[in-house]
Design an enzyme around this catalytic site. Structure first.
Site, PDB file in Angstrom:
ATOM      1  N   VAL A  88       0.840  -1.209   0.000  1.00  0.00           N
ATOM      2  CA  VAL A  88       0.000   0.000   0.000  1.00  0.00           C
ATOM      3  C   VAL A  88       0.872   1.255   0.000  1.00  0.00           C
ATOM      4  O   VAL A  88       0.606   2.211  -0.745  1.00  0.00           O
ATOM      5  CB  VAL A  88      -0.967   0.006   1.204  1.00  0.00           C
ATOM      6  CG1 VAL A  88      -1.866   1.227   1.155  1.00  0.00           C
ATOM      7  CG2 VAL A  88      -1.817  -1.270   1.225  1.00  0.00           C
ATOM      8  N   LYS A 272     -12.518  -5.693  11.696  1.00  0.00           N
ATOM      9  CA  LYS A 272     -13.166  -4.691  10.828  1.00  0.00           C
ATOM     10  C   LYS A 272     -14.565  -4.339  11.337  1.00  0.00           C
ATOM     11  O   LYS A 272     -14.978  -3.188  11.291  1.00  0.00           O
ATOM     12  CB  LYS A 272     -13.240  -5.220   9.395  1.00  0.00           C
ATOM     13  CG  LYS A 272     -11.870  -5.347   8.743  1.00  0.00           C
ATOM     14  CD  LYS A 272     -11.956  -6.101   7.437  1.00  0.00           C
ATOM     15  CE  LYS A 272     -10.597  -6.193   6.754  1.00  0.00           C
ATOM     16  NZ  LYS A 272     -10.618  -7.122   5.609  1.00  0.00           N
TER      17      LYS A 272
HETATM   18  N1  LIG Z   1      -2.573  -4.793   1.280  1.00  0.00           N
HETATM   19  C1  LIG Z   1      -3.855  -4.482   1.304  1.00  0.00           C
HETATM   20  O1  LIG Z   1      -4.610  -4.788   0.377  1.00  0.00           O
HETATM   21  C2  LIG Z   1      -4.427  -3.715   2.462  1.00  0.00           C
HETATM   22  C3  LIG Z   1      -5.792  -3.354   2.453  1.00  0.00           C
HETATM   23  C4  LIG Z   1      -6.310  -2.608   3.508  1.00  0.00           C
HETATM   24  C5  LIG Z   1      -5.467  -2.268   4.552  1.00  0.00           C
HETATM   25  N2  LIG Z   1      -4.157  -2.650   4.551  1.00  0.00           N
HETATM   26  C6  LIG Z   1      -3.325  -2.265   5.686  1.00  0.00           C
HETATM   27  O2  LIG Z   1      -2.291  -1.403   5.233  1.00  0.00           O
HETATM   28  C7  LIG Z   1      -1.131  -1.582   6.043  1.00  0.00           C
HETATM   29  C8  LIG Z   1       0.052  -1.904   5.129  1.00  0.00           C
HETATM   30  O3  LIG Z   1      -0.240  -3.107   4.446  1.00  0.00           O
HETATM   31  P1  LIG Z   1       0.695  -3.638   3.256  1.00  0.00           P
HETATM   32  O4  LIG Z   1      -0.080  -4.694   2.578  1.00  0.00           O
HETATM   33  O5  LIG Z   1       1.225  -2.507   2.476  1.00  0.00           O
HETATM   34  O6  LIG Z   1       1.891  -4.292   4.104  1.00  0.00           O
HETATM   35  P2  LIG Z   1       3.345  -4.633   3.578  1.00  0.00           P
HETATM   36  O7  LIG Z   1       3.342  -4.868   2.129  1.00  0.00           O
HETATM   37  O8  LIG Z   1       3.879  -5.695   4.478  1.00  0.00           O
HETATM   38  O9  LIG Z   1       4.148  -3.281   3.841  1.00  0.00           O
HETATM   39  C9  LIG Z   1       4.594  -2.857   5.101  1.00  0.00           C
HETATM   40  C10 LIG Z   1       5.866  -2.054   4.916  1.00  0.00           C
HETATM   41  O10 LIG Z   1       6.249  -1.507   6.164  1.00  0.00           O
HETATM   42  C11 LIG Z   1       7.568  -1.940   6.480  1.00  0.00           C
HETATM   43  N3  LIG Z   1       7.631  -2.177   7.922  1.00  0.00           N
HETATM   44  C12 LIG Z   1       6.937  -3.112   8.633  1.00  0.00           C
HETATM   45  N4  LIG Z   1       7.225  -3.003   9.937  1.00  0.00           N
HETATM   46  C13 LIG Z   1       8.107  -1.986  10.056  1.00  0.00           C
HETATM   47  C14 LIG Z   1       8.757  -1.389  11.158  1.00  0.00           C
HETATM   48  N5  LIG Z   1       8.575  -1.830  12.414  1.00  0.00           N
HETATM   49  N6  LIG Z   1       9.589  -0.370  10.932  1.00  0.00           N
HETATM   50  C15 LIG Z   1       9.804   0.085   9.676  1.00  0.00           C
HETATM   51  N7  LIG Z   1       9.197  -0.433   8.587  1.00  0.00           N
HETATM   52  C16 LIG Z   1       8.357  -1.450   8.778  1.00  0.00           C
HETATM   53  C17 LIG Z   1       7.782  -3.213   5.696  1.00  0.00           C
HETATM   54  O11 LIG Z   1       9.144  -3.415   5.445  1.00  0.00           O
HETATM   55  P3  LIG Z   1       9.683  -4.868   4.952  1.00  0.00           P
HETATM   56  O12 LIG Z   1       9.701  -4.770   3.468  1.00  0.00           O
HETATM   57  O13 LIG Z   1      11.030  -4.989   5.570  1.00  0.00           O
HETATM   58  O14 LIG Z   1       8.743  -5.914   5.477  1.00  0.00           O
HETATM   59  C18 LIG Z   1       7.025  -2.914   4.415  1.00  0.00           C
HETATM   60  O15 LIG Z   1       7.790  -2.175   3.501  1.00  0.00           O
HETATM   61  C19 LIG Z   1      -1.477  -2.688   7.034  1.00  0.00           C
HETATM   62  O16 LIG Z   1      -1.891  -2.116   8.241  1.00  0.00           O
HETATM   63  C20 LIG Z   1      -2.620  -3.424   6.366  1.00  0.00           C
HETATM   64  O17 LIG Z   1      -3.478  -4.064   7.289  1.00  0.00           O
HETATM   65  C21 LIG Z   1      -3.616  -3.353   3.537  1.00  0.00           C
END
Ligand SMILES: NC(=O)c1ccc[n+]([C@@H]2O[C@H](COP(=O)([O-])OP(=O)(O)OC[C@H]3O[C@@H](n4cnc5c(N)ncnc54)[C@H](OP(=O)(O)O)[C@@H]3O)[C@@H](O)[C@H]2O)c1
Length: 492
Positions: A88, A272
């Site tokens: 995201v 949710k």
């Molecule tokens: N994906 C969806 O369709 C979706 C839909 C609705 C809501 N969301 C929400 O949006 C948020 C992000 O989701 P996402 O799918 O984008 O997750 P993601 O792909 O795992 O991205 C998370 C990013 O944050 C980094 N990160 C994680 N923990 C960290 C920390 N402690 N310090 C610094 N960087 C950190 C990760 O780095 P690394 O690359 O090292 O792991 C990664 O780049 C979540 O809360 C999720 O529930 C997602």
């Protein structure tokens, strides 16, 4: 829009335009091309709609801004820091970098081991950092939290709010567990906390609950909130494949994680639902208070029996506020095949709200995915930016009630047994049901199954969950029952 200077005053307007019409239509290729023109020596401007060939409103002439006059409104471009550059976060960054309409200025991108994340399309002025304090002590006014998880995200969001920065997040687990406290903190610090992407991704249901529907008194919210479950159930429905095959397919397509327990067992959907209840019903309910039933026991045969009842099966999350009691639960349920929920296919999300004045409203769309979720995040960002430009906000206490939470819904029920067939099975089950005051509505048995593992269904007239529960335990303990009875509510 074109301005035709010095149109001769003695010519009628249609006569002026008639020879030009073909020329300009061929230029615009549009039936809606419009002209702004004025008569020579006159300051009256006319707008002409070529498609209608009629003159519309006279316009006042556009004024040239005086060179020395100050701008009537001070416009500041809000500075934005982005935390998390994953699915995201990178999609949000794309929009922030590609939209050049001067609505924001991206100042920081924070991520652990940030070096590997750098992208050439991000402007050189953006600071890439893995130091959270660099963000918290920066001049960014808005922080977008997209790192996910709870502990680190909570630290980040609290840190930002305590530093006087507004926050946009898509983090459902964080909001479901700490939403009311964080909203209070934001309000107390004169900041904003927006979480529109945390439920149903790209479907703007949360903004609608907090603005477009806040004039109503909502009493019910129901939804298909988990795309993984809906994908699996609708695949079983369509091709009558086994549950395990549908799950493997969802994993292969990236709709389900390797460990899909949070989705299948309802943990994701109840988080949710608690957020929807917070925003729409103004109640404080933690996910742990909401009962979640798994979809793991559903199989192709259940769709055959459901079809006989004019229904299909979906994972439904529902919350009904009655006085000071919140009826809430998540789990597979029978819904009429022709109902809005019955028609939601694949990994889409749907939310239905019920209001005292406005009745029912439905929202449908992509519940996840980088781009749809990024749109929701950027929309929240724009909302925060607009409010920031309107000046400091008064501290508004958050008025939430903490209801008694129960799953004791009263509905008709679908009970599916798998038995080692022998005489007296129906009599044995009927005796237990009768002893608990429960009325059988129908008994369904499809031919073609082995007697040693025979699935059949009993439907019950409406009764409360609490009334049914002890009877279920007794029936599942009978010697011919090969596995616990599958019990699903039948929703209308
Ligand atoms: N994906 C969806 O369709 C979706 C839909 C609705 C809501 N969301 C929400 O949006 C948020 C992000 O989701 P996402 O799918 O984008 O997750 P993601 O792909 O795992 O991205 C998370 C990013 O944050 C980094 N990160 C994680 N923990 C960290 C920390 N402690 N310090 C610094 N960087 C950190 C990760 O780095 P690394 O690359 O090292 O792991 C990664 O780049 C979540 O809360 C999720 O529930 C997602």
């Amino acid at each position: 829009m074109l301005i035709l200077p010095d149109t001769p005053p003695d010519l009628t307007i249609p006569a002026v335009l008639r020879p030009l019409r073909n020329v300009f239509l061929s230029v615009f290729s549009s039936a809606n091309a419009r002209f702004l023109f004025r008569a020579s020596g006159s300051h009256t401007y006319y707008e002409h709609d070529l498609s209608l060939s009629r003159i519309t409103l006279p316009k006042t002439p556009p004024r040239k801004p005086a060179a020395s006059s100050p701008s009537p409104r001070k416009t500041t471009v809000p500075r934005v820091a982005l935390a998390g550059f994953g699915t995201v976060g990178s999609a949000v960054a794309k929009i922030l970098c590609e939209r050049t309409d001067g609505l924001w200025r991206l100042t920081h991108i924070f991520n652990r081991s940030v070096e590997r994340k750098k992208q050439p399309w991000v402007p050189g002025s953006v600071i890439w950092t893995e130091d959270l304090h660099a963000v918290l002590h920066s001049d960014a006014e808005i922080v977008i939290e997209l790192i996910g998880g709870v502990t680190a995200a909570e630290e980040l969001v609290r840190g930002a709010l305590n530093a006087g920065k507004s926050v946009v997040t898509a983090n459902k687990q964080l909001i479901a567990r700490h939403g009311p406290d964080l909203l209070q903190l934001a309000s107390g610090n004169g900041c904003q906390l927006e979480y529109g992407a945390s439920v149903a991704g790209g479907v703007p249901v949360l903004p609608a609950l907090r603005t477009g529907l806040c004039g109503d008194r909502l009493h019910g919210i129901a939804g298909i909130l988990n795309g993984t479950c809906n994908y699996i159930l609708s695949r079983i429905e369509t091709d009558r494949i086994p549950f395990s095959e549908a799950l493997e397919e969802a994993q292969a397509r990236g709709y389900a994680e390797a460990d899909a327990s949070e989705d299948l067992d309802g943990g994701d959907a109840r988080a949710k639902l608690s957020i929807l209840a917070l925003a729409g019903l103004r109640v404080r309910v933690s996910p742990a208070e909401i009962r979640a039933r798994t979809i793991r026991g559903i199989d192709a045969i259940d769709f055959d029996y459901a079809a006989e009842l004019g229904c299909t099966i979906r994972q439904i999350s529902r919350a009904d506020l009655k006085g000071s009691t919140l009826f809430a639960e998540v789990g597979p349920s029978l819904v009429p095949a022709s109902s809005p929920f019955g028609r939601v296919q694949k990994n889409l999300n749907m939310v239905l709200t019920s209001g005292e004045y406005g009745g029912d409203v439905a929202f449908l769309g992509a519940g996840a995915g980088g781009d749809p979720t990024a749109v929701a995040v950027v929309s929240d960002l724009m909302c925060v930016a607009e409010n920031l430009s309107a000046g400091p906000r008064a501290h508004r206490p958050l008025l939430l009630v903490s209801p008694k939470v129960t799953c004791d819904f009263e509905t008709p029920w679908y009970l599916r047994f798998v038995v080692n067939d022998q005489p007296g099975i129906i009599a044995g089950l009927a005796a237990i049901l009768s002893a608990h005051g429960l009325n059988i509505d129908a008994v369904l048995q499809k031919p073609g199954f082995e007697k040693a593992s025979l699935p059949f269904v009993i439907t019950l007239e409406a009764c409360r969950d609490a009334q049914l529960h002890p009877a279920l335990q007794e029936m599942s303990a009978l010697p011919f029952a090969l596995r616990p009875c599958l019990c699903l509510p039948i929703l209308s």
